[in-house]
Design an enzyme around this catalytic site. Structure first.
Site, short mmCIF file in Angstrom:
data_model
loop_
_atom_site.label_atom_id
_atom_site.label_comp_id
_atom_site.label_asym_id
_atom_site.label_seq_id
_atom_site.Cartn_x
_atom_site.Cartn_y
_atom_site.Cartn_z
N ASP A 67 -90.05 -32.51 4.85
CA ASP A 67 -90.03 -33.91 5.31
C ASP A 67 -89.56 -34.85 4.20
O ASP A 67 -89.44 -34.45 3.04
CB ASP A 67 -91.42 -34.31 5.82
CG ASP A 67 -92.56 -33.80 4.93
OD1 ASP A 67 -92.33 -33.53 3.74
OD2 ASP A 67 -93.69 -33.68 5.43
N ASN A 136 -106.25 -34.06 8.90
CA ASN A 136 -106.32 -34.09 10.37
C ASN A 136 -105.54 -32.92 10.98
O ASN A 136 -105.24 -32.92 12.17
CB ASN A 136 -105.80 -35.42 10.91
CG ASN A 136 -104.33 -35.69 10.52
OD1 ASN A 136 -103.69 -34.83 9.91
ND2 ASN A 136 -103.83 -36.85 10.87
N HIS A 138 -102.44 -32.04 10.16
CA HIS A 138 -100.99 -32.16 10.26
C HIS A 138 -100.29 -31.16 9.35
O HIS A 138 -100.82 -30.78 8.30
CB HIS A 138 -100.51 -33.61 10.04
CG HIS A 138 -100.53 -34.13 8.64
ND1 HIS A 138 -101.30 -35.20 8.26
CD2 HIS A 138 -99.84 -33.76 7.53
CE1 HIS A 138 -101.08 -35.45 6.98
NE2 HIS A 138 -100.21 -34.59 6.51
N GLU A 143 -98.01 -35.11 13.19
CA GLU A 143 -99.36 -35.64 13.37
C GLU A 143 -99.97 -35.14 14.68
O GLU A 143 -99.23 -34.66 15.56
CB GLU A 143 -99.30 -37.17 13.40
CG GLU A 143 -98.73 -37.80 12.13
CD GLU A 143 -99.73 -37.84 10.97
OE1 GLU A 143 -100.76 -37.14 11.03
OE2 GLU A 143 -99.47 -38.58 10.02
C1 GLP Z 1 -98.35 -34.94 3.25
C2 GLP Z 1 -97.16 -33.99 3.44
C3 GLP Z 1 -97.63 -32.65 3.94
C4 GLP Z 1 -98.76 -32.15 3.07
C5 GLP Z 1 -99.94 -33.06 3.21
C6 GLP Z 1 -101.14 -32.63 2.37
O1 GLP Z 1 -98.62 -35.72 4.33
N1 GLP Z 1 -96.16 -34.51 4.31
O2 GLP Z 1 -96.54 -31.75 3.95
O3 GLP Z 1 -99.11 -30.85 3.44
O4 GLP Z 1 -99.57 -34.36 2.81
O5 GLP Z 1 -100.97 -33.09 1.06
P1 GLP Z 1 -101.85 -32.64 -0.17
O6 GLP Z 1 -101.32 -31.31 -0.55
O7 GLP Z 1 -101.58 -33.66 -1.24
O8 GLP Z 1 -103.24 -32.62 0.27
#
Ligand code: GLP
Length: 250
Positions: A67, A136, A138, A143
């Site tokens: 993304d 959540n 995702h 989402e």
């Molecule tokens: C973001 C990214 C995801 C990632 C998520 C969790 O929203 N777009 O790809 O998995 O956060 O992030 P973290 O690893 O910092 O908990």
């Protein structure tokens, strides 16, 4: 789904890096799907150490990121391209032209999504997709409520996700409201999936994922039930709630 339980973040990162290194050893032209966030940073550090000590080469590898925020220039320190440069690309021999991220500066975002799907197709698909998980559930920026049949698309970020990601920005208002993300369909089309999770704040999402027996669009990570080759690598803290609930055997 295969579950690998680790003592801590370091062990999770080392094992995840071994999966990536093995994928590249068995296919030096592998296409690796990358994620951002805190979760994969240790994995990227382990890949850099391996590259320096054992010379694993990325010259023929291609990478596709899940993304990218809309509206941040690719050189903006908070863009995911900058994140990847800082945490991985600067220290390995991956040619710049082999690193794909959605082009979120195109005025026609729908066209940018179409082009991203086409790039993935031309690369022959993703061999190994690394995923983190949001609190959540995702994955990427898919989402809750996202259709599992979607390919790359534009998403409006939930307040929950913007707040969780605000730590990288000066203030919440600076967190973009929209992003381009690979869809669940893209993720399901990758040949292998490696989902990483560490820490208490992921315990609920991990417990729900491990208990998922049916795909449910209100919990995006449950789509992984439909995938034949998923490995979850999670540390003790991320598994505390899963351990308390009755779950399928892994
Ligand atoms: C973001 C990214 C995801 C990632 C998520 C969790 O929203 N777009 O790809 O998995 O956060 O992030 P973290 O690893 O910092 O908990």
């Amino acid at each position: 789904m295969k579950l690998i339980r680790t003592k801590n973040y370091e062990e999770m990162s080392r094992i995840a890096a071994d999966h990536v290194i093995n994928a590249i050893k068995s296919n030096p032209r592998a296409v690796i799907g990358l994620a951002t966030g805190d979760t994969p940073v240790g994995t990227y550090e382990a890949l850099i150490r391996d590259h320096n000590h054992y010379g694993t080469s990325y010259k023929q590898v291609h990478t596709v990121n899940l993304d990218e925020y809309i509206g941040l220039d690719k050189n903006d320190p908070n863009s995911y391209r900058s994140f990847m440069k800082t945490h991985l690309f600067h220290a390995i021999d991956l040619p710049e032209s082999h690193a794909f991220l959605p082009n979120s500066m195109m005025t026609d975002s729908e066209e940018a999504c179409r082009q991203y799907d086409e790039s993935i197709r031309q690369l022959g698909g993703v061999d190994l997709q690394i995923l983190g998980i949001g609190q959540n559930g995702h994955i990427g920026f898919n989402e809750p409520g996202s259709s599992f049949s979607m390919t790359t698309h534009v998403v409006e970020l939930t307040q929950n996700t913007r707040q969780a990601n605000a730590r990288f920005f000066k203030q919440l208002e600076d967190v973009p409201t929209h992003a381009i993300t690979m869809g669940i369909k893209n993720i399901l089309e990758s040949r292998c999936v490696l989902l990483l999770a560490f820490g208490h704040n992921k315990a609920e999402a991990v417990a729900q994922l491990l208990a998922s027996e049916q795909p449910d669009e209100t919990f995006p990570a449950s789509a992984l039930c439909l995938h034949p080759s998923v490995t979850i690598i999670a540390d003790e803290e991320a598994l505390v709630l899963a351990d308390k609930q009755e779950r399928r055997s892994f």
